[in-house]
Design a protein around this motif. Structure first.
Motif, short mmCIF file in Angstrom:
data_model
loop_
_atom_site.label_atom_id
_atom_site.label_comp_id
_atom_site.label_asym_id
_atom_site.label_seq_id
_atom_site.Cartn_x
_atom_site.Cartn_y
_atom_site.Cartn_z
N ALA A 48 0.83 -1.20 0.00
CA ALA A 48 0.00 0.00 0.00
C ALA A 48 0.87 1.26 0.00
CB ALA A 48 -0.92 0.00 1.22
N LEU A 49 1.95 1.24 0.76
CA LEU A 49 2.85 2.39 0.78
C LEU A 49 3.47 2.63 -0.59
CD1 LEU A 49 4.62 1.81 4.22
CD2 LEU A 49 2.96 3.61 3.66
N ARG A 50 3.85 1.56 -1.25
CA ARG A 50 4.41 1.72 -2.60
C ARG A 50 3.37 2.29 -3.56
NH1 ARG A 50 9.36 -0.62 -3.25
NH2 ARG A 50 10.02 -2.13 -1.66
N GLU A 51 2.13 1.85 -3.43
CA GLU A 51 1.07 2.37 -4.30
C GLU A 51 0.82 3.85 -4.02
OE1 GLU A 51 -0.97 1.23 -6.75
OE2 GLU A 51 0.33 -0.53 -6.91
N LEU A 52 0.75 4.23 -2.75
CA LEU A 52 0.51 5.62 -2.39
C LEU A 52 1.61 6.53 -2.93
CD1 LEU A 52 -0.70 5.47 1.33
CD2 LEU A 52 -1.93 6.51 -0.57
N VAL A 53 2.84 6.16 -2.66
CA VAL A 53 3.97 6.98 -3.04
C VAL A 53 4.18 6.98 -4.56
CG1 VAL A 53 6.48 7.21 -2.84
CG2 VAL A 53 5.11 6.76 -0.81
N GLY A 54 4.13 5.79 -5.14
CA GLY A 54 4.30 5.70 -6.59
C GLY A 54 3.19 6.38 -7.35
N GLY A 55 1.97 6.26 -6.83
CA GLY A 55 0.83 6.91 -7.49
C GLY A 55 0.92 8.41 -7.47
N GLU A 78 9.42 8.14 -6.28
CA GLU A 78 10.11 6.86 -6.40
C GLU A 78 10.52 6.37 -5.00
OE1 GLU A 78 14.29 5.06 -8.28
OE2 GLU A 78 13.77 7.20 -8.49
N VAL A 79 10.18 5.12 -4.69
CA VAL A 79 10.59 4.55 -3.41
C VAL A 79 12.08 4.22 -3.47
CG1 VAL A 79 10.31 2.63 -1.79
CG2 VAL A 79 8.30 3.62 -2.92
N LEU A 80 12.86 4.87 -2.62
CA LEU A 80 14.30 4.65 -2.59
C LEU A 80 14.72 3.68 -1.50
CD1 LEU A 80 15.41 8.38 -2.98
CD2 LEU A 80 15.13 6.67 -4.78
N ALA A 133 11.39 8.29 0.02
CA ALA A 133 10.98 8.42 -1.38
C ALA A 133 11.64 9.68 -1.96
CB ALA A 133 9.46 8.54 -1.48
N GLY A 134 11.80 9.66 -3.28
CA GLY A 134 12.41 10.80 -3.95
C GLY A 134 11.60 11.26 -5.14
N ARG A 135 11.69 12.55 -5.43
CA ARG A 135 11.11 13.07 -6.66
C ARG A 135 12.19 13.09 -7.72
NH1 ARG A 135 8.20 18.99 -7.77
NH2 ARG A 135 8.10 18.73 -10.05
#
Length: 248
Positions: A164-171, A175-177, A242-244
């Protein structure tokens, strides 16, 4: 950050050159030390790697991580909502984190979102706004619980898996670092037992502290590079960086 000269350590303190959970029960409940220590270790390790430039602490509370990031960044902005249980004199801006944030695009190089995401009614909106105000190449650091009791009621809305965290951040376009589980089944059980023991008259807090101390000591003796499957399946919580991207 307003009144930085008046800031004092609260939830986290520097001890032996490391960020640690406070031993003051008014700041960290005796039954919550395992979680607080795990969070302190994660931020103590990753803030020096990623914090820089203009930092915004969203849902800052008493700004407990200021002890780490104050010497790493050029400017600090503290944000919290008007109904916070942890109001303090350092808040620069009061706003609802589920609504559009009153900041310009790409205004910050670093975002801290500590112990906040579970209390946000619309986390998707917050993640989109975080991505909007984060500068290209910027970093967002956050933590959130998973196997953990309800707290700060009634504003405790969600528990997130790593997916869920990957979906929230990626959406949101980030980028999950780095993403790690905090604790495992031993830490979860110790947390639950400690929360029950602390209610025992007289000896309860001491017993709760002994249980958690024993489990934390066992965790420190765990051989490096041998991350148990139990941590992935029974996490006490999560920590994420996470990074932009530099360019869209």
């Amino acid at each position: 950050m307003r009144n930085p000269e008046a800031w004092k350590p609260t939830k986290y303190v520097m001890r032996g050159g490391r960020l640690r959970a406070s031993r003051d029960p008014r700041e960290v409940g005796v039954s919550s030390r395992i979680m607080a220590e795990a969070i302190a270790r994660a931020y103590g390790e990753h803030l020096p790697r990623h914090a820089r430039g203009r930092l915004v602490d969203l849902g800052c509370g008493k700004a407990p991580l200021h002890v780490v990031y104050r010497d790493l960044v050029d400017a600090v902005t503290c944000v919290d909502w008007a109904g916070s249980m942890h109001r303090n004199e350092h808040v620069d801006c009061e706003c609802d984190l589920s609504r559009p944030l009153p900041f310009a695009d790409a205004q910050f190089d670093t975002i801290v979102l500590s112990d906040v995401l579970e209390h946000i009614a619309d986390p998707w909106a917050l993640c989109r706004e975080a991505a909007r105000i984060l500068a290209p190449g910027g970093r967002m650091l956050l933590n959130t619980p998973f196997y953990y009791w309800l707290h700060e009621l009634p504003h405790d809305y969600y528990r997130y898996t790593e997916f869920a965290l990957r979906e929230l951040v990626g959406g949101a376009g980030l980028e999950v670092l780095h993403l790690e589980a905090l604790g495992g089944i031993r830490e979860v059980l110790a947390d639950l037992v400690a929360k029950r023991l602390q209610r025992v008259p007289a000896a309860g807090p001491l017993l709760a502290d002994l249980v958690q101390s024993a489990v934390m000591a066992a965790g420190r003796r765990r051989p490096p590079g041998r991350g148990p499957r139990e941590t992935e399946l029974f996490p006490l919580g999560y920590f994420l960086v996470a990074g932009r991207p530099e360019t869209a």
